[in-house]
Design an enzyme around this catalytic site. Structure first.
Site, PDB file in Angstrom:
ATOM      1  N   ARG A 150       1.011  -0.958  -0.032  1.00 25.83           N
ATOM      2  CA  ARG A 150      -0.035  -0.117  -0.152  1.00 25.83           C
ATOM      3  C   ARG A 150       0.783   1.153   0.262  1.00 25.83           C
ATOM      4  O   ARG A 150       1.784   1.428   0.831  1.00 25.83           O
ATOM      5  CB  ARG A 150      -0.894  -0.161   1.246  1.00 25.83           C
ATOM      6  CG  ARG A 150      -1.586   1.446   1.353  1.00 25.83           C
ATOM      7  CD  ARG A 150      -2.872   1.291   2.411  1.00 25.83           C
ATOM      8  NE  ARG A 150      -3.967   0.612   1.940  1.00 25.83           N
ATOM      9  CZ  ARG A 150      -5.019   0.773   2.316  1.00 25.83           C
ATOM     10  NH1 ARG A 150      -5.364   1.523   3.463  1.00 25.83           N
ATOM     11  NH2 ARG A 150      -6.108   0.056   2.061  1.00 25.83           N
TER      12      ARG A 150
ATOM     13  N   HIS B 122      -7.407   1.328  -6.335  1.00 30.89           N
ATOM     14  CA  HIS B 122      -7.604   0.300  -5.062  1.00 30.89           C
ATOM     15  C   HIS B 122      -8.326  -0.919  -5.863  1.00 30.89           C
ATOM     16  O   HIS B 122      -9.370  -1.038  -5.511  1.00 30.89           O
ATOM     17  CB  HIS B 122      -8.601   1.059  -3.936  1.00 30.89           C
ATOM     18  CG  HIS B 122      -8.563   0.341  -2.760  1.00 30.89           C
ATOM     19  ND1 HIS B 122      -7.601  -0.705  -2.539  1.00 30.89           N
ATOM     20  CD2 HIS B 122      -9.112   0.653  -1.623  1.00 30.89           C
ATOM     21  CE1 HIS B 122      -7.582  -1.053  -1.279  1.00 30.89           C
ATOM     22  NE2 HIS B 122      -8.582  -0.130  -0.699  1.00 30.89           N
TER      23      HIS B 122
ATOM     24  N   GLN C 200     -10.236  -3.664  -3.561  1.00 37.15           N
ATOM     25  CA  GLN C 200     -11.370  -2.907  -3.120  1.00 37.15           C
ATOM     26  C   GLN C 200     -12.688  -3.502  -4.237  1.00 37.15           C
ATOM     27  O   GLN C 200     -13.615  -3.965  -3.715  1.00 37.15           O
ATOM     28  CB  GLN C 200     -11.585  -1.572  -2.972  1.00 37.15           C
ATOM     29  CG  GLN C 200     -12.739  -1.076  -2.325  1.00 37.15           C
ATOM     30  CD  GLN C 200     -13.095  -1.608  -0.852  1.00 37.15           C
ATOM     31  OE1 GLN C 200     -12.438  -1.519  -0.136  1.00 37.15           O
ATOM     32  NE2 GLN C 200     -14.305  -1.852  -0.760  1.00 37.15           N
TER      33      GLN C 200
ATOM     34  N   ASP D 135     -17.360   7.669  -1.281  1.00 43.32           N
ATOM     35  CA  ASP D 135     -16.149   7.594  -0.441  1.00 43.32           C
ATOM     36  C   ASP D 135     -15.932   8.845   0.303  1.00 43.32           C
ATOM     37  O   ASP D 135     -16.424   9.832  -0.217  1.00 43.32           O
ATOM     38  CB  ASP D 135     -14.818   6.986  -1.518  1.00 43.32           C
ATOM     39  CG  ASP D 135     -13.573   6.392  -0.884  1.00 43.32           C
ATOM     40  OD1 ASP D 135     -13.830   6.443   0.366  1.00 43.32           O
ATOM     41  OD2 ASP D 135     -12.638   6.571  -1.340  1.00 43.32           O
TER      42      ASP D 135
ATOM     43  N   CYS E  68     -16.384   1.951   0.540  1.00 41.76           N
ATOM     44  CA  CYS E  68     -15.178   1.132   0.807  1.00 41.76           C
ATOM     45  C   CYS E  68     -14.660   1.062   2.189  1.00 41.76           C
ATOM     46  O   CYS E  68     -14.226   0.234   2.936  1.00 41.76           O
ATOM     47  CB  CYS E  68     -13.992   1.581  -0.087  1.00 41.76           C
ATOM     48  SG  CYS E  68     -13.336   3.110   0.347  1.00 41.76           S
TER      49      CYS E  68
ATOM     50  N   ARG F   6     -13.981  -8.195   1.574  1.00 41.18           N
ATOM     51  CA  ARG F   6     -12.346  -8.213   1.319  1.00 41.18           C
ATOM     52  C   ARG F   6     -11.662  -9.462   1.693  1.00 41.18           C
ATOM     53  O   ARG F   6     -10.511  -9.798   0.939  1.00 41.18           O
ATOM     54  CB  ARG F   6     -11.928  -7.025   2.132  1.00 41.18           C
ATOM     55  CG  ARG F   6     -12.370  -5.627   2.100  1.00 41.18           C
ATOM     56  CD  ARG F   6     -12.074  -5.285   0.568  1.00 41.18           C
ATOM     57  NE  ARG F   6     -10.373  -5.067   0.293  1.00 41.18           N
ATOM     58  CZ  ARG F   6      -9.842  -4.103   0.842  1.00 41.18           C
ATOM     59  NH1 ARG F   6     -10.292  -3.033   1.330  1.00 41.18           N
ATOM     60  NH2 ARG F   6      -8.250  -4.292   0.721  1.00 41.18           N
TER      61      ARG F   6
END
Ligand code: CP
Ligand code: NVA
Length: 315
Positions: free
Chosen positions: A110, A137, A140, A228, A267, A295
């Site tokens: 990340r 991402h 996700q 988001d 998310c 996830r």
């Protein structure tokens, strides 16, 4: 561990960098893993394998779901932050990748700029997984597609409305719209639109994608409403972002314009009272907790693909 260079290494750098068949396999495998052995009690296909997790930004879901998922598959993890590594003192990403490839079987990163991830994938001789960058991402979206499958009976033909910042997660939704068969309608403020080149790429791939500035228009009749945070990790100018994004909030009024059985996705982490109200996040349309759980299942499937375990799915 691998010392064989590059070719054939199953990186997951972005959604569009793997075959569509691979994405389909991962989503199917995620459903099977969740259905047959959700806690990984009977099934240890990655026994003896080690995953390094490197976080240069904070994380709750990605960190815990990768660690727990790898353990459930019988493997182990090494959890690292950029500042603990010599990376924080100037060792290059490439050298870090070359060294880690001699110790572990896969690396999740990340990070900030996408170039750091590319540099790691270029140098690593084991699979490198994108655990979020400033511009993407993809993990996700594996969980999100799986969640739409579960909650809407399949992603094909669904109308997904994004309202908010054209950020990293929004951009991965655009990639997904080009690779899975759903319509994506986005409403973003003019200064926070996703890049025109990405939109053009998606159109070139045949995506059903529209980008505009009016949340009501995109949400009307939608099957899925998604947003988001207004301020992503590393973003500056928080007050101006708040002003720009306030009209894009997902609240009860906006959800009423969607289909009566529409789902709400995010998310997470959510900033309650900003991009989404408590009434929506905690209400009957919200799919966010399933989305967070998925996830785990989708990344277990991803790890099995990266490490060549397709023939080891539980029956
Ligand atoms: N959605 C997501 O990636 O959450 P974390 O930042 O907690 O990992
Ligand atoms: N857009 C958010 C996503 C967090 C999972 C961020 O980058 O901070």
């Amino acid at each position: 561990m691998s010392t064989a260079k590059g070719r054939g290494v199953r990186h997951f750098v972005d959604l569009h960098r793997v075959e569509r068949e691979t994405l389909a396999w991962i989503i199917d495998a995620a459903h099977s893993l969740k259905r047959v052995d959700p806690r990984g009690l009977a099934h240890r296909p990655l026994e003896g394998k080690t995953l390094a997790l490197i976080f240069e930004k904070p994380s709750t879901r990605t960190r815990v779901s990768f660690e727990v998922g790898m353990r459930q598959l019988g493997g182990s993890v090494v959890m690292l932050t950029g500042s603990e590594l010599q990376l924080g003192r100037g060792e290059t990403i490439g050298d870090t990748a070359r060294v880690l490839s001699r110790y572990v079987d896969a690396i999740m990163l990340r990070t900030w700029d996408e170039d750091r991830l590319e540099e790691m994938a270029e140098a690593a001789t084991v699979p490198v997984i994108n655990g979020l960058t400033d511009t993407s991402h993809p993990c996700q979206l594996l969980a999100d597609v799986m969640t739409i499958d579960e909650r809407r009976g399949g992603v094909r033909g669904q109308v997904v409305a994004w309202t908010g910042d054209g950020n990293n997660v929004a951009r991965s939704w655009i990639r997904a719209a080009a690779l899975f068969d759903f319509e994506l309608r986005m409403a973003c403020p003019e200064p926070l639109m996703p890049p025109a080149e990405l939109v053009a790429w998606a159109h070139g791939q045949g995506a059903r994608l529209s980008v505009s500035h009016d949340p009501d228009t995109v949400v009307r009749g939608a099957d899925v409403v998604v947003t988001d945070t207004w301020v992503s990790m590393g973003d500056k100018e928080a007050p101006s972002r708040h002003n720009l994004l306030r009209p894009f909030q997902v609240n009860d009024r906006l959800m009423r314009i969607a289909k009566p059985d529409a789902i709400f996705m995010h998310c997470l982490p959510a900033h309650r009272g900003e991009e989404v109200t408590d009434v929506v996040l905690d209400g009957p349309h919200s799919a966010v907790w399933d989305e967070a759980e998925n996830r785990l299942h989708s990344q277990k499937a991803l790890l099995m693909w990266c490490l060549g375990g397709e023939d080891k799915l539980p029956k």
